[in-house]
Scaffold this motif. Structure first.
Motif, PDB file in Angstrom:
ATOM      1  N   ILE A  13       0.829  -1.205   0.000  1.00 56.52           N
ATOM      2  CA  ILE A  13       0.000   0.000   0.000  1.00 56.52           C
ATOM      3  C   ILE A  13       0.866   1.258   0.000  1.00 56.52           C
ATOM      4  N   ALA A  14       2.013   1.207   0.676  1.00 53.53           N
ATOM      5  CA  ALA A  14       2.929   2.349   0.646  1.00 53.53           C
ATOM      6  C   ALA A  14       3.449   2.576  -0.772  1.00 53.53           C
ATOM      7  N   LEU A  15       3.733   1.493  -1.469  1.00 47.44           N
ATOM      8  CA  LEU A  15       4.202   1.592  -2.847  1.00 47.44           C
ATOM      9  C   LEU A  15       3.088   2.126  -3.754  1.00 47.44           C
ATOM     10  N   ARG A  16       1.860   1.692  -3.499  1.00 50.30           N
ATOM     11  CA  ARG A  16       0.708   2.168  -4.286  1.00 50.30           C
ATOM     12  C   ARG A  16       0.552   3.685  -4.141  1.00 50.30           C
ATOM     13  N   ILE A  17       0.669   4.189  -2.925  1.00 50.82           N
ATOM     14  CA  ILE A  17       0.528   5.624  -2.673  1.00 50.82           C
ATOM     15  C   ILE A  17       1.687   6.390  -3.298  1.00 50.82           C
ATOM     16  N   HIS A  18       2.887   5.841  -3.176  1.00 53.73           N
ATOM     17  CA  HIS A  18       4.072   6.468  -3.788  1.00 53.73           C
ATOM     18  C   HIS A  18       3.867   6.651  -5.292  1.00 53.73           C
ATOM     19  N   ARG A  19       3.361   5.634  -5.944  1.00 53.01           N
ATOM     20  CA  ARG A  19       3.176   5.701  -7.399  1.00 53.01           C
ATOM     21  C   ARG A  19       2.161   6.771  -7.783  1.00 53.01           C
ATOM     22  N   ALA A  20       1.076   6.854  -7.023  1.00 50.24           N
ATOM     23  CA  ALA A  20       0.063   7.878  -7.306  1.00 50.24           C
ATOM     24  C   ALA A  20       0.654   9.278  -7.140  1.00 50.24           C
ATOM     25  N   CYS A  21       1.430   9.460  -6.080  1.00 47.95           N
ATOM     26  CA  CYS A  21       2.050  10.765  -5.832  1.00 47.95           C
ATOM     27  C   CYS A  21       3.005  11.142  -6.959  1.00 47.95           C
ATOM     28  N   LYS A  22       3.842  10.209  -7.390  1.00 47.17           N
ATOM     29  CA  LYS A  22       4.817  10.513  -8.430  1.00 47.17           C
ATOM     30  C   LYS A  22       4.124  10.910  -9.726  1.00 47.17           C
ATOM     31  N   GLU A  23       2.996  10.256 -10.034  1.00 46.70           N
ATOM     32  CA  GLU A  23       2.276  10.596 -11.261  1.00 46.70           C
ATOM     33  C   GLU A  23       1.605  11.967 -11.159  1.00 46.70           C
ATOM     34  N   MET A  24       1.429  12.456  -9.930  1.00 50.35           N
ATOM     35  CA  MET A  24       0.847  13.779  -9.709  1.00 50.35           C
ATOM     36  C   MET A  24       1.925  14.850  -9.539  1.00 50.35           C
ATOM     37  N   GLY A  25       3.196  14.457  -9.652  1.00 52.11           N
ATOM     38  CA  GLY A  25       4.294  15.400  -9.485  1.00 52.11           C
ATOM     39  C   GLY A  25       4.583  15.753  -8.045  1.00 52.11           C
ATOM     40  N   ILE A  26       4.196  14.866  -7.123  1.00 49.61           N
ATOM     41  CA  ILE A  26       4.387  15.099  -5.689  1.00 49.61           C
ATOM     42  C   ILE A  26       5.569  14.278  -5.196  1.00 49.61           C
ATOM     43  N   GLN A  27       6.465  14.899  -4.447  1.00 51.32           N
ATOM     44  CA  GLN A  27       7.580  14.169  -3.845  1.00 51.32           C
ATOM     45  C   GLN A  27       7.082  13.310  -2.687  1.00 51.32           C
ATOM     46  N   THR A  28       7.784  12.225  -2.417  1.00 56.48           N
ATOM     47  CA  THR A  28       7.350  11.313  -1.355  1.00 56.48           C
ATOM     48  C   THR A  28       8.422  11.120  -0.291  1.00 56.48           C
ATOM     49  N   VAL A  29       7.943  10.922   0.926  1.00 55.79           N
ATOM     50  CA  VAL A  29       8.802  10.565   2.054  1.00 55.79           C
ATOM     51  C   VAL A  29       8.338   9.210   2.567  1.00 55.79           C
ATOM     52  N   ALA A  30       9.251   8.243   2.600  1.00 57.52           N
ATOM     53  CA  ALA A  30       8.939   6.924   3.156  1.00 57.52           C
ATOM     54  C   ALA A  30       9.442   6.861   4.587  1.00 57.52           C
ATOM     55  N   ILE A  31       8.603   6.330   5.468  1.00 48.94           N
ATOM     56  CA  ILE A  31       9.077   6.009   6.807  1.00 48.94           C
ATOM     57  C   ILE A  31       9.252   4.495   6.874  1.00 48.94           C
ATOM     58  N   HIS A  32      10.142   4.040   7.742  1.00 53.19           N
ATOM     59  CA  HIS A  32      10.358   2.596   7.826  1.00 53.19           C
ATOM     60  C   HIS A  32      10.976   2.216   9.152  1.00 53.19           C
ATOM     61  N   SER A  33      10.724   0.984   9.549  1.00 53.89           N
ATOM     62  CA  SER A  33      11.399   0.421  10.708  1.00 53.89           C
ATOM     63  C   SER A  33      12.752  -0.119  10.250  1.00 53.89           C
ATOM     64  N   THR A  34      13.558  -0.538  11.194  1.00 54.92           N
ATOM     65  CA  THR A  34      14.858  -1.101  10.818  1.00 54.92           C
ATOM     66  C   THR A  34      14.687  -2.393  10.012  1.00 54.92           C
ATOM     67  N   ALA A  35      13.560  -3.068  10.201  1.00 55.16           N
ATOM     68  CA  ALA A  35      13.304  -4.311   9.461  1.00 55.16           C
ATOM     69  C   ALA A  35      12.931  -4.049   8.013  1.00 55.16           C
ATOM     70  N   ASP A  36      12.539  -2.814   7.695  1.00 53.30           N
ATOM     71  CA  ASP A  36      12.061  -2.485   6.355  1.00 53.30           C
ATOM     72  C   ASP A  36      13.001  -1.574   5.582  1.00 53.30           C
ATOM     73  N   GLU A  37      14.262  -1.521   5.974  1.00 52.23           N
ATOM     74  CA  GLU A  37      15.170  -0.573   5.327  1.00 52.23           C
ATOM     75  C   GLU A  37      15.398  -0.876   3.846  1.00 52.23           C
ATOM     76  N   ASN A  38      15.154  -2.130   3.436  1.00 49.05           N
ATOM     77  CA  ASN A  38      15.332  -2.491   2.026  1.00 49.05           C
ATOM     78  C   ASN A  38      14.010  -2.654   1.285  1.00 49.05           C
ATOM     79  N   ALA A  39      12.923  -2.173   1.878  1.00 49.48           N
ATOM     80  CA  ALA A  39      11.608  -2.292   1.242  1.00 49.48           C
ATOM     81  C   ALA A  39      11.564  -1.473  -0.041  1.00 49.48           C
ATOM     82  N   MET A  40      10.732  -1.913  -0.981  1.00 45.48           N
ATOM     83  CA  MET A  40      10.676  -1.264  -2.290  1.00 45.48           C
ATOM     84  C   MET A  40      10.258   0.199  -2.203  1.00 45.48           C
ATOM     85  N   HIS A  41       9.243   0.513  -1.385  1.00 49.10           N
ATOM     86  CA  HIS A  41       8.801   1.913  -1.310  1.00 49.10           C
ATOM     87  C   HIS A  41       9.875   2.800  -0.699  1.00 49.10           C
ATOM     88  N   VAL A  42      10.714   2.226   0.170  1.00 48.36           N
ATOM     89  CA  VAL A  42      11.814   2.976   0.773  1.00 48.36           C
ATOM     90  C   VAL A  42      12.880   3.280  -0.288  1.00 48.36           C
TER      91      VAL A  42
END
Length: 446
Positions: A13-42
């Motif tokens: 869902i984080a990746l889904r929101i990121h994609r929508a933002c990028k298509e709207m010309g909006i920059q994105t900030v990802a938050i993550h736990s230490t377990a998710d440092e290599n997640a795709m949205h990050v």
């Protein structure tokens, strides 16, 4: 429009929101736990901020850490996604107090619909049909016994602050009421910190039908028809489809208008979903989800609408970019929730993805954060992918889904892909003749 949005979630869902933002010309900030440092949205976001250790309580539920991340990155708005803090009224208020925009409904509406008793009362006031039951909470065992005789059997006792299938007990006779009532209150207190419960008639063979809507709080509200989410295991959705094979056009238009009229009267703004039980031609309100839904893609597929984009626009103060007459029902769509679990025992199966190949082709969409080499952490929800297909008809959709499931490769872990392959070949599913108990009966869980 916003210049920068912080995504307060993880996974697909984080990746889904990121994609929508990028298509709207909006920059994105990802938050993550230490377990998710290599997640795709990050990896794809413009900026990323680590907000804590793996435990959700110390990371994705840590309000102070998320707000600090928004402050230091200069985010204009926060999108909460689904789950975690997405329906937390207190957090929504904190977001606004710190100078950011909350991409979601007002805290007042979050509170109203977050309490199951208040939500049912609101539904009654707004003309939405509800299941016969108690008017508000049931405060004593004596009241439970008295009300049970009025409501009739079977009946169900539910936690007012419940969710996810927890805090619910069915009583089939007067002799079972007292025990069910006390067990439900105890479970509710442990799970939700609130022992308030209510009672209502238990429907024996209903379908789970929900209506997707988007409203702008300025008099505009549109429904995107309905979804059928009746294929469930322990109150957790497994397969969803839109539109429902159980409804005709007159029924879906009637319930859609009922819902949109109610939301306009309420002054609701954002995406939302009204969930119903449907039996013998009647709809009965269950709850309202005041956020984006996991299964929102199938509504997008049959309507040609980007719900996340529209949700962001509404939060920025814009009116809806379309009207009800613009929303045409186009074909059929089905979503399979693929989880990192054994397909028969449902034991969790976190681990490293050693091979990954997503299906493709006309009418096939995969919403997933997986990639070869990614390690699925054991700390979060087991959902790893949503396979969504669309066809001109339900028959075409089923054939396409069968083909796509056969192409899907997720190596290194157990997944529920084999379960989905089995289910779509069952006669009851192929004919569309199933209810919310069908899957559990098929699996011998009932």
């Amino acid at each position: 429009m916003f210049k920068k949005v912080l995504i307060a979630n993880r996974g697909e869902i984080a990746l889904r929101i990121h994609r929508a933002c990028k298509e709207m010309g909006i920059q994105t900030v990802a938050i993550h736990s230490t377990a998710d440092e290599n997640a795709m949205h990050v990896r794809l976001a413009d900026e990323a901020v680590c907000i804590g250790p793996p435990s959700p309580a110390e990371s994705y539920l840590n309000k102070a850490a998320i707000l600090t991340a928004a402050n230091i990155t200069g985010a204009d708005a926060i999108h909460p996604g689904v789950g975690f803090l997405s329906e937390n009224a207190e957090f929504a208020e904190m977001v606004v107090e710190h100078g950011h925009t909350w991409i979601g409904p007002s805290p007042a509406h979050l509170r109203m619909m977050g309490d199951k008793i208040e939500a049912k009362e609101a539904a009654k006031r707004l003309g939405i049909p509800v299941v016969p039951g108690s008017d508000g909470g049931v405060d004593s065992e004596e009241d439970a016994l008295r009300l049970a005789k009025e409501i009739g059997f079977p009946l169900i006792i539910k936690a007012a602050s419940g969710g996810g299938g927890r805090g619910m007990k069915v009583a089939n006779s007067i002799n079972e009421v007292a025990e069910a009532y006390n067990i439900c209150r105890t479970e509710a207190k442990v799970a939700f910190g609130d022992d308030a419960v209510y009672m209502e008639r238990y429907l024996g063979e209903p379908r789970h039908i929900e209506v997707q809507l988007i409203a702008d709080g300025q008099g505009g509200c549109v429904h995107l028809w309905e979804r059928d989410c009746s294929v469930q295991r322990r109150h957790q959705k497994v397969i969803e489809e839109a539109p429902s094979p159980a409804l005709d056009q007159a029924a879906r238009e009637k319930i859609g208008k009922t819902v949109t009229d109610a939301m306009v009267e309420m002054g609701y703004a954002s995406a939302g979903t009204i969930e119903f039980l449907y039996e013998r031609g009647e709809f009965f309100f269950i709850e309202m989800n005041t956020r984006l839904q996991v299964e929102h893609p199938i509504s997008e597929m049959i309507c040609g609408v980007d719900l996340v984009r529209e949700q962001i626009r509404v939060a920025a103060g814009h009116k809806l970019s379309f009207k009800q007459e613009d929303i045409k029902l186009n074909g059929h769509s089905i979503e399979c929730r693929v989880t990192a679990e054994h397909p028969e025992t449902f034991m969790p199966s976190p681990g490293k993805i050693c091979d990954y190949h997503a299906p493709g082709g006309l009418g096939v969409r995969v919403d997933s954060h997986l990639y070869t080499g990614y390690s699925i952490p054991p700390y979060y929800d087991s959902l790893v992918s949503k396979l969504i297909v669309h066809g001109d008809s339900r028959e075409e959709c089923l054939k396409r889904l069968d083909r796509a499931l056969g192409e899907y490769v997720i190596g290194g872990i157990q997944t529920t892909i084999p379960l989905h392959q089995k289910l779509i070949h069952e006669e009851a599913f192929k004919s569309g003749d199933y209810d919310i108990h069908w899957l559990e009966k098929l699996m011998g869980l009932k």
